[in-house]
Design a protein around this motif. Structure first.
Motif, PDB file in Angstrom:
ATOM      1  N   ALA A 232       0.839  -1.204   0.000  1.00 16.97           N
ATOM      2  CA  ALA A 232       0.000   0.000   0.000  1.00 16.97           C
ATOM      3  C   ALA A 232       0.874   1.254   0.000  1.00 16.97           C
ATOM      4  O   ALA A 232       0.657   2.188  -0.771  1.00 16.97           O
ATOM      5  CB  ALA A 232      -0.931  -0.005   1.198  1.00 16.97           C
ATOM      6  N   GLU A 233       1.886   1.257   0.864  1.00 15.20           N
ATOM      7  CA  GLU A 233       2.740   2.439   0.974  1.00 15.20           C
ATOM      8  C   GLU A 233       3.626   2.624  -0.254  1.00 15.20           C
ATOM      9  O   GLU A 233       4.056   3.750  -0.556  1.00 15.20           O
ATOM     10  CB  GLU A 233       3.588   2.351   2.242  1.00 15.20           C
ATOM     11  N   LYS A 245      -1.471   2.656   8.968  1.00 14.00           N
ATOM     12  CA  LYS A 245      -1.258   2.437  10.398  1.00 14.00           C
ATOM     13  C   LYS A 245      -2.319   1.514  10.971  1.00 14.00           C
ATOM     14  O   LYS A 245      -3.466   1.502  10.521  1.00 14.00           O
ATOM     15  CB  LYS A 245      -1.298   3.774  11.144  1.00 14.00           C
ATOM     16  N   LEU A 246      -1.896   0.770  11.989  1.00 13.52           N
ATOM     17  CA  LEU A 246      -2.819  -0.056  12.757  1.00 13.52           C
ATOM     18  C   LEU A 246      -3.544   0.812  13.771  1.00 13.52           C
ATOM     19  O   LEU A 246      -2.925   1.640  14.456  1.00 13.52           O
ATOM     20  CB  LEU A 246      -2.043  -1.153  13.485  1.00 13.52           C
ATOM     21  N   VAL A 247      -4.876   0.657  13.870  1.00 15.11           N
ATOM     22  CA  VAL A 247      -5.642   1.304  14.928  1.00 15.11           C
ATOM     23  C   VAL A 247      -5.800   0.310  16.065  1.00 15.11           C
ATOM     24  O   VAL A 247      -5.270   0.478  17.153  1.00 15.11           O
ATOM     25  CB  VAL A 247      -7.018   1.795  14.420  1.00 15.11           C
ATOM     26  N   ALA A 248      -6.538  -0.761  15.815  1.00 15.18           N
ATOM     27  CA  ALA A 248      -6.690  -1.887  16.736  1.00 15.18           C
ATOM     28  C   ALA A 248      -7.208  -3.036  15.894  1.00 15.18           C
ATOM     29  O   ALA A 248      -8.242  -2.904  15.244  1.00 15.18           O
ATOM     30  CB  ALA A 248      -7.652  -1.547  17.865  1.00 15.18           C
ATOM     31  N   ALA A 249      -6.471  -4.139  15.897  1.00 11.37           N
ATOM     32  CA  ALA A 249      -6.800  -5.248  15.017  1.00 11.37           C
ATOM     33  C   ALA A 249      -8.290  -5.578  15.066  1.00 11.37           C
ATOM     34  O   ALA A 249      -8.870  -5.635  16.146  1.00 11.37           O
ATOM     35  CB  ALA A 249      -5.986  -6.474  15.413  1.00 11.37           C
ATOM     36  N   TYR A 252      -7.454  -0.687  10.429  1.00 12.10           N
ATOM     37  CA  TYR A 252      -6.292   0.062   9.965  1.00 12.10           C
ATOM     38  C   TYR A 252      -6.766   1.337   9.271  1.00 12.10           C
ATOM     39  O   TYR A 252      -7.924   1.414   8.825  1.00 12.10           O
ATOM     40  CB  TYR A 252      -5.458  -0.759   8.964  1.00 12.10           C
ATOM     41  N   VAL A 253      -5.868   2.318   9.177  1.00 10.28           N
ATOM     42  CA  VAL A 253      -6.155   3.515   8.385  1.00 10.28           C
ATOM     43  C   VAL A 253      -5.058   3.685   7.342  1.00 10.28           C
ATOM     44  O   VAL A 253      -3.891   3.384   7.601  1.00 10.28           O
ATOM     45  CB  VAL A 253      -6.259   4.797   9.248  1.00 10.28           C
ATOM     46  N   ILE A 254      -5.451   4.147   6.163  1.00 14.61           N
ATOM     47  CA  ILE A 254      -4.503   4.520   5.116  1.00 14.61           C
ATOM     48  C   ILE A 254      -4.715   6.002   4.868  1.00 14.61           C
ATOM     49  O   ILE A 254      -5.849   6.450   4.653  1.00 14.61           O
ATOM     50  CB  ILE A 254      -4.750   3.730   3.814  1.00 14.61           C
ATOM     51  N   ASN A 255      -3.642   6.785   4.926  1.00 17.22           N
ATOM     52  CA  ASN A 255      -3.826   8.224   4.744  1.00 17.22           C
ATOM     53  C   ASN A 255      -2.716   8.841   3.906  1.00 17.22           C
ATOM     54  O   ASN A 255      -1.672   8.238   3.672  1.00 17.22           O
ATOM     55  CB  ASN A 255      -3.945   8.931   6.101  1.00 17.22           C
ATOM     56  N   THR A 256      -3.004  10.063   3.451  1.00 18.38           N
ATOM     57  CA  THR A 256      -2.025  10.857   2.718  1.00 18.38           C
ATOM     58  C   THR A 256      -2.335  12.324   2.932  1.00 18.38           C
ATOM     59  O   THR A 256      -3.427  12.672   3.405  1.00 18.38           O
ATOM     60  CB  THR A 256      -2.036  10.525   1.209  1.00 18.38           C
ATOM     61  N   GLN A 257      -1.386  13.182   2.606  1.00 19.53           N
ATOM     62  CA  GLN A 257      -1.593  14.625   2.599  1.00 19.53           C
ATOM     63  C   GLN A 257      -1.258  15.148   1.211  1.00 19.53           C
ATOM     64  O   GLN A 257      -0.233  14.771   0.640  1.00 19.53           O
ATOM     65  CB  GLN A 257      -0.703  15.321   3.630  1.00 19.53           C
ATOM     66  N   ASP A 335       3.339  -3.300  13.049  1.00 26.16           N
ATOM     67  CA  ASP A 335       3.792  -2.059  12.438  1.00 26.16           C
ATOM     68  C   ASP A 335       4.923  -2.397  11.497  1.00 26.16           C
ATOM     69  O   ASP A 335       5.516  -3.464  11.571  1.00 26.16           O
ATOM     70  CB  ASP A 335       4.211  -1.019  13.494  1.00 26.16           C
ATOM     71  N   LEU A 336       5.210  -1.479  10.588  1.00 28.42           N
ATOM     72  CA  LEU A 336       6.169  -1.793   9.537  1.00 28.42           C
ATOM     73  C   LEU A 336       7.608  -1.703  10.003  1.00 28.42           C
ATOM     74  O   LEU A 336       8.515  -2.174   9.318  1.00 28.42           O
ATOM     75  CB  LEU A 336       5.951  -0.849   8.351  1.00 28.42           C
ATOM     76  N   GLU A 337       7.831  -1.090  11.153  1.00 25.11           N
ATOM     77  CA  GLU A 337       9.203  -0.982  11.639  1.00 25.11           C
ATOM     78  C   GLU A 337       9.608  -2.215  12.439  1.00 25.11           C
ATOM     79  O   GLU A 337      10.772  -2.508  12.626  1.00 25.11           O
ATOM     80  CB  GLU A 337       9.366   0.259  12.526  1.00 25.11           C
TER      81      GLU A 337
END
Length: 346
Positions: A232-233, A245-249, A252-257, A335-337
């Motif tokens: 996605a990223e 980002k994970l909110v709570a399994a 998830y949210v996908i966002n951009t600016q 998380d991705l890290e």
């Protein structure tokens, strides 16, 4: 530009003193009488207009109060104009949906232009009508709307303002009057105008967000979800960086600016498609709970508060490594890290 001790800060928004017939204008209701409603035309320095009760609605009027209220701001159609006596008759029932949209869009732009012009007039002690005569109205004529000119001023003020001049009469060496062209406004007024335009009209990035649920029951489900998030990223562009980002399994949210709303929505839809394709290859499922849309600062703040609350809850139980309940929480620590695997999405 000449200055005065108490500059006039009242002026109509447009060059014409009165609106044209069959033009929608923005009005504010001032008084409701037995046969007519008295209104102020906001774009024309609050000159008075009148709407007969018979022109309020196409339908039979049961209650005037349900159709119009004192203080309300809304569009109305110009029916008649008597410039000599200053009479303006208007109608609400003649308005189409398109008329309303055109009027609201124009007024929104004109109100912003007027606010900037008035602020410059008051802070620089210059007459507002004089500022309109030599700057505002020439820009309306050239650009269709001064708002479009102001947008151009944000990046290149000289190209818009330099061509504007005013005539100055002087007595020449031979004693005769000569007329010369000088800049429409002084450098200090020009600087104030540009500064205000940039402060009020520099585009601000929009936050675009989509809310999804994602699950994967296959072995190594956490790793498959992480990979889907990376896909996605990877759709990110320079103008629209995508973050997931994970909110709570399994939420998830996908966002951009981005400065371009339509482009931001398009990129997030592409990110969702890439994420869906990746997770479905491992027998997972992605469900769109809220499609990509522009979100307000309030919505963004509420999400941040929710995620902070969940982080605090996770921190409170993080020391309980032997808890069977924690082992079954699913994707709560994705998380991705991180490269650790904490379970399978529920």
């Amino acid at each position: 530009m000449s200055t005065i001790s108490q500059p006039n800060s009242d002026c109509r928004m447009y060059e014409a003193r009165f609106p044209e017939i069959d033009t929608p204008v923005m009005i504010q209701v001032k008084e409701i009488g037995d046969v007519a409603t008295h209104v102020a035309l906001l774009e024309y320095n609050n000159i008075e207009g009148m709407i007969l009760l018979s022109d309020l609605s196409r339908r039979r009027i049961r209650s005037v109060g349900s159709l119009i209220k004192v203080g309300r701001i809304e569009p109305a159609m110009v029916l008649r104009v008597n410039a000599e006596k200053g009479y303006i008759d208007l109608s609400k029932k003649r308005l189409s949906e398109q008329d309303i949209q055109v009027c609201e869009e124009r007024y929104s732009k004109s109100k912003l232009v007027h606010s900037i012009m008035r602020h410059v007039s008051e802070t620089m002690s210059v007459d507002l009508e004089d500022l309109y005569i030599h700057v505002g109205w020439p820009l309306y004529r050239k650009y269709g709307h001064a708002y479009e000119a102001f947008k151009a001023i944000v990046n290149d003020p000289d190209s818009v303002l330099k061509p504007l001049t005013r005539e100055l009469k002087e007595i020449g060496a031979d004693g005769k009057e000569v007329i010369k062209a000088v800049p429409a406004i002084s450098e200090d007024v020009k600087d104030a105008l540009v500064r205000n335009i940039r402060r009020r009209m520099t585009p601000q990035p929009l936050k675009i967000r989509a809310d999804i649920e994602m699950k994967c029951f296959e072995y190594d489900g956490v790793l498959h979800i992480k990979e889907a998030m990376r896909k996605a990223e990877a759709v990110s562009t320079k103008e629209c960086p995508v973050k997931m980002k994970l909110v709570a399994a399994p939420a998830y949210v996908i966002n951009t600016q981005t400065l371009d709303k339509e482009q931001g929505i398009k990129v997030l839809n592409q990110a969702i498609a890439a994420c869906t394709n990746s997770i479905e290859r491992h027998k997972g499922k992605l469900t769109i709970k809220e499609p990509p849309r522009a979100v307000s600062e309030r919505e963004d703040k509420l999400l941040a508060e929710q995620m902070a609350y969940l982080d605090r809850q996770n921190a409170e139980v993080s020391g309980d490594e032997d808890s069977e309940a924690e082992e079954d929480t699913g994707m709560g620590s994705v998380d991705l890290e991180s490269t650790s695997s904490s379970g399978i999405g529920d």
